[in-house]
Design a protein around this motif. Structure first.
Motif, short mmCIF file in Angstrom:
data_model
loop_
_atom_site.label_atom_id
_atom_site.label_comp_id
_atom_site.label_asym_id
_atom_site.label_seq_id
_atom_site.Cartn_x
_atom_site.Cartn_y
_atom_site.Cartn_z
N PRO A 9 0.87 -0.98 -0.20
CA PRO A 9 0.08 -0.02 0.16
C PRO A 9 0.90 1.23 -0.18
O PRO A 9 2.08 1.23 0.53
N ALA A 42 -12.18 4.14 -6.58
CA ALA A 42 -11.64 2.62 -6.06
C ALA A 42 -10.30 2.12 -6.26
O ALA A 42 -9.81 1.38 -5.63
N ASP A 43 -9.74 2.63 -7.47
CA ASP A 43 -8.47 1.98 -7.79
C ASP A 43 -7.47 2.80 -6.73
O ASP A 43 -6.51 2.14 -6.50
N GLN A 46 -7.89 1.25 -3.26
CA GLN A 46 -7.04 -0.21 -3.41
C GLN A 46 -5.78 -0.02 -3.55
O GLN A 46 -4.79 -0.81 -2.73
N ARG A 47 -5.07 0.77 -4.16
CA ARG A 47 -3.57 1.22 -3.87
C ARG A 47 -3.20 1.65 -2.70
O ARG A 47 -2.05 1.16 -2.34
N TYR A 51 -9.31 -0.97 0.06
CA TYR A 51 -10.37 -1.53 -0.80
C TYR A 51 -10.01 -2.72 -1.47
O TYR A 51 -9.44 -2.70 -2.67
N ASP A 52 -9.73 -3.91 -0.90
CA ASP A 52 -9.41 -5.18 -1.58
C ASP A 52 -10.20 -5.52 -2.56
O ASP A 52 -11.46 -5.13 -2.42
N PRO A 53 -9.84 -6.18 -3.65
CA PRO A 53 -10.58 -6.85 -4.62
C PRO A 53 -11.40 -7.97 -4.06
O PRO A 53 -11.22 -8.45 -2.95
N PRO A 59 -6.17 -9.34 -8.88
CA PRO A 59 -5.42 -8.56 -7.86
C PRO A 59 -4.90 -7.27 -8.38
O PRO A 59 -4.80 -6.25 -7.76
N PRO A 61 -5.60 -3.72 -10.26
CA PRO A 61 -6.56 -2.60 -10.19
C PRO A 61 -7.26 -2.54 -11.53
O PRO A 61 -6.81 -3.16 -12.60
N GLY A 91 -11.91 -6.22 -11.36
CA GLY A 91 -10.49 -5.90 -11.50
C GLY A 91 -9.93 -6.37 -12.52
O GLY A 91 -10.50 -7.17 -13.13
N ARG A 258 -18.94 -3.08 -7.26
CA ARG A 258 -17.80 -3.96 -7.57
C ARG A 258 -18.07 -5.36 -6.85
O ARG A 258 -17.68 -6.36 -7.65
#
Length: 318
Positions: A9, A42-43, A46-47, A51-53, A59, A61, A91, A258
């Protein structure tokens, strides 16, 4: 293939363009040779590790893409290698190839360039499912769109106007408001200078802010109004005045897209193809593209998004 990988992260600098295994194509999947993807909030979450897939999702983005069908699974009908398509993803869009359930794949509308079609699936599905399927916006009603110059906002303005509604937007600069008015908005409110809840009464509110706007949104609702919360940029918690909600016979909905099951996404995608794509074909709705950035430089695209000065979508092109 190559894809954007997140090793840990962090900021945009953690996005790395690397060789990774090709995606496995299941019996109900369409393999897309990706021409472009697009950047969504959301990307960036996630980064950052926030916000995990969903389980089983790629995995990498990327919640949407466009490209050409490279192969189809044995149970897929209606798509064939060489078709120009775009798709709603769980994803994996930041890659050279992605496998996606056929229910989430759409043919590219007439007159839309293949790369700009990457900016349509997420916004079209989000607006259709929330404003029309959930909130049931009707002709003649007023829609308030927070973040009107965003990708979702620019789609919401165009789609609501095409269906005969009045549209009011909030945005953070005169330039953004002017662009929303060009797209068809009837009124724009600069949230940095004015309190939207003192200016507008809306039948439906599409909100990306969450907690910080909750009280103002309830105040701004008309009797029988519907508030749909799709983002939490202003925090996850706020005080809800149930008395005000009761007095207005209003409702609050909170949704995400998602993690929905494939069949639910399929219903939304079919609704978009049946109701939105004809408007795109006719030129009544167009993708709004702020910038095209090489996919290998996804970090720069994230910086542009997080700076908050963009209007419309930021595309990642192969």
């Amino acid at each position: 293939m190559r894809a954007i990988v997140i090793d840990k992260p962090g900021g945009p600098e953690v996005l790395a363009w690397r060789q990774v295994p090709d995606p496995a194509v299941g019996p109900g999947d369409v393999l897309i040779e990706v021409t472009a993807s697009a950047v969504n909030r959301a990307d960036t979450l996630q980064r950052q590790g926030a916000y995990d897939p969903p389980p089983g999702a790629s995995p990498y983005p990327g919640l949407e893409c466009s490209g050409v069908v490279g192969a189809v699974g044995r149970d897929v009908e209606g798509f064939a290698p060489g078709d120009r398509v775009c798709a709603l993803l769980s994803g994996g869009g930041y890659a050279e190839r992605v496998a996606v359930p056929w229910q989430q794949v759409m043919r590219v509308p007439e007159g839309v360039e293949l790369d700009e079609a990457a900016g349509l699936p997420e916004v079209a599905c989000t607006v259709w499912s929330n404003v029309f399927m959930t909130a049931r916006l009707r002709k003649g009603e007023t829609l308030l769109v927070h973040g009107g110059a965003s990708g979702i906002g620019t789609m919401a303005v165009q789609l609501a106007k095409a269906f005969g509604s009045r549209v009011v937007v909030t945005a953070g600069s005169p330039e953004k408001i002017a662009r929303c008015l060009e797209l068809g908005a009837d009124e724009g409110i600069d949230y940095r200078r004015e309190d939207f809840s003192e200016r507008v009464r809306a039948d439906v509110i599409l909100d990306i802010m969450g907690g910080a706007y909750l009280a103002g949104n309830v105040k701004a609702l008309e009797t029988g109004g519907r508030l749909v919360v799709i983002g939490l940029q202003g925090g996850a918690k706020g005080e809800l005045n149930l008395g005000a909600l009761l007095a207005k016979r209003a409702s609050v909905h909170a949704t995400t897209l998602r993690a929905r099951p494939v069949d639910e996404k399929g219903v939304i995608v079919r609704g978009v193809v049946q109701n939105v794509w004809p408007l795109v074909d006719a030129g009544a709705i167009r993708p709004v593209v702020h910038a095209r950035v090489p996919m290998s430089d996804a970090a720069e695209a994230h910086r542009i998004l997080e700076a908050g000065e963009h209007i419309g979508k930021i595309l990642l092109v192969s």
